[in-house]
Design a protein around this motif. Structure first.
Motif, mmCIF file in Angstrom:
data_model
loop_
_atom_site.group_PDB
_atom_site.id
_atom_site.type_symbol
_atom_site.label_atom_id
_atom_site.label_comp_id
_atom_site.label_asym_id
_atom_site.label_seq_id
_atom_site.Cartn_x
_atom_site.Cartn_y
_atom_site.Cartn_z
ATOM 1 N N ALA A 101 43.474 -2.384 -18.540
ATOM 2 C CA ALA A 101 42.797 -1.548 -19.522
ATOM 3 C C ALA A 101 42.018 -0.741 -19.167
ATOM 4 O O ALA A 101 41.875 0.390 -19.603
ATOM 5 C CB ALA A 101 42.382 -2.504 -20.892
ATOM 6 N N ARG A 102 41.223 -1.198 -18.058
ATOM 7 C CA ARG A 102 40.014 -0.454 -17.707
ATOM 8 C C ARG A 102 40.684 0.724 -16.848
ATOM 9 O O ARG A 102 40.152 1.901 -16.838
ATOM 10 C CB ARG A 102 39.194 -1.069 -16.814
ATOM 11 N N LEU A 103 41.685 0.523 -15.980
ATOM 12 C CA LEU A 103 42.408 1.485 -15.403
ATOM 13 C C LEU A 103 43.122 2.534 -15.935
ATOM 14 O O LEU A 103 42.964 3.629 -15.621
ATOM 15 C CB LEU A 103 43.387 0.637 -14.155
ATOM 16 N N ARG A 104 43.623 2.041 -17.227
ATOM 17 C CA ARG A 104 44.318 3.056 -18.211
ATOM 18 C C ARG A 104 43.247 4.014 -18.539
ATOM 19 O O ARG A 104 43.440 5.147 -18.648
ATOM 20 C CB ARG A 104 44.835 2.319 -19.153
ATOM 21 N N ARG A 105 42.037 3.432 -19.125
ATOM 22 C CA ARG A 105 40.967 4.399 -19.548
ATOM 23 C C ARG A 105 40.616 5.307 -18.486
ATOM 24 O O ARG A 105 40.412 6.420 -18.860
ATOM 25 C CB ARG A 105 39.777 3.398 -20.041
ATOM 26 N N GLU A 106 40.479 4.726 -17.348
ATOM 27 C CA GLU A 106 39.919 5.601 -16.303
ATOM 28 C C GLU A 106 41.049 6.565 -15.650
ATOM 29 O O GLU A 106 40.640 7.826 -15.533
ATOM 30 C CB GLU A 106 39.607 4.805 -15.107
ATOM 31 N N ASN A 107 42.263 6.230 -15.799
ATOM 32 C CA ASN A 107 43.287 7.204 -15.794
ATOM 33 C C ASN A 107 43.246 8.401 -16.622
ATOM 34 O O ASN A 107 43.458 9.473 -16.296
ATOM 35 C CB ASN A 107 44.633 6.528 -15.569
ATOM 36 N N ARG A 108 42.901 7.945 -17.999
ATOM 37 C CA ARG A 108 43.293 9.041 -19.076
ATOM 38 C C ARG A 108 42.046 9.828 -18.765
ATOM 39 O O ARG A 108 42.290 11.115 -18.923
ATOM 40 C CB ARG A 108 42.679 8.339 -20.366
ATOM 41 N N ARG A 109 40.925 9.406 -18.225
ATOM 42 C CA ARG A 109 39.634 10.028 -18.218
ATOM 43 C C ARG A 109 39.718 11.268 -17.121
ATOM 44 O O ARG A 109 39.500 12.385 -17.184
ATOM 45 C CB ARG A 109 38.405 9.501 -18.156
ATOM 46 N N LEU A 110 40.516 10.892 -16.009
ATOM 47 C CA LEU A 110 40.728 11.511 -14.928
ATOM 48 C C LEU A 110 41.484 12.475 -15.077
ATOM 49 O O LEU A 110 41.537 13.954 -14.718
ATOM 50 C CB LEU A 110 41.106 10.665 -13.712
ATOM 51 N N ARG A 111 42.816 12.195 -15.760
ATOM 52 C CA ARG A 111 43.483 13.264 -16.283
ATOM 53 C C ARG A 111 43.193 14.411 -17.024
ATOM 54 O O ARG A 111 43.363 15.724 -16.907
ATOM 55 C CB ARG A 111 44.958 12.698 -17.160
ATOM 56 N N GLU A 112 41.970 14.040 -18.114
ATOM 57 C CA GLU A 112 41.312 14.857 -18.908
ATOM 58 C C GLU A 112 40.586 16.062 -17.862
ATOM 59 O O GLU A 112 40.471 16.919 -18.138
ATOM 60 C CB GLU A 112 40.532 14.424 -19.889
ATOM 61 N N ASP A 113 39.892 15.186 -16.986
ATOM 62 C CA ASP A 113 39.128 15.994 -15.920
ATOM 63 C C ASP A 113 40.023 16.979 -15.255
ATOM 64 O O ASP A 113 39.414 18.401 -15.082
ATOM 65 C CB ASP A 113 38.319 15.042 -14.791
#
Length: 102
Positions: free
Chosen positions: A74-86
């Motif tokens: 779940a943490r990695l998915r949140r981080e991945n989503r944030r990085l994609r937005e960046d």
């Protein structure tokens, strides 16, 4: 008459991991069934069964993702989503400034 037979949705409660562990232990003892334990503590039988299954995964009795693995995923998915937005923001900024410099 339409409302007859329809149940009111249960309010979502936040239960501590310690409480869940105690419920799982009660189910594992074998004195009472999962259904009876759920009824005694005003819980849904499905939730209690899920807790028991997850406890079995965590102890290695059953295959699946442990609680720690689920948390990391779940943490990695949140981080991945944030990085994609960046990256998307940077793409837009690059396109904007490229158009401005022409």
């Amino acid at each position: 008459m339409e409302s007859m037979g329809k149940k009111k949705p249960r309010p979502r409660r936040s239960l501590t991991p310690e409480f869940k562990a105690e419920i799982v232990e009660l189910c594992r003892r074998g004195d009472r069934s999962v259904g009876q334990v759920a009824k005694d503590f005003d819980l849904t039988e499905t939730a209690v069964r899920d807790w028991v299954k997850q406890a079995e995964v965590d102890t290695g009795e059953r295959d699946g993702l442990t609680s720690d693995e689920r948390e990391e995923l779940a943490r990695l998915r949140r981080e991945n989503r944030r990085l994609r937005e960046d990256v998307e923001i940077l793409k837009r900024a690059t396109a904007f400034f490229a158009k401005e410099t022409r």
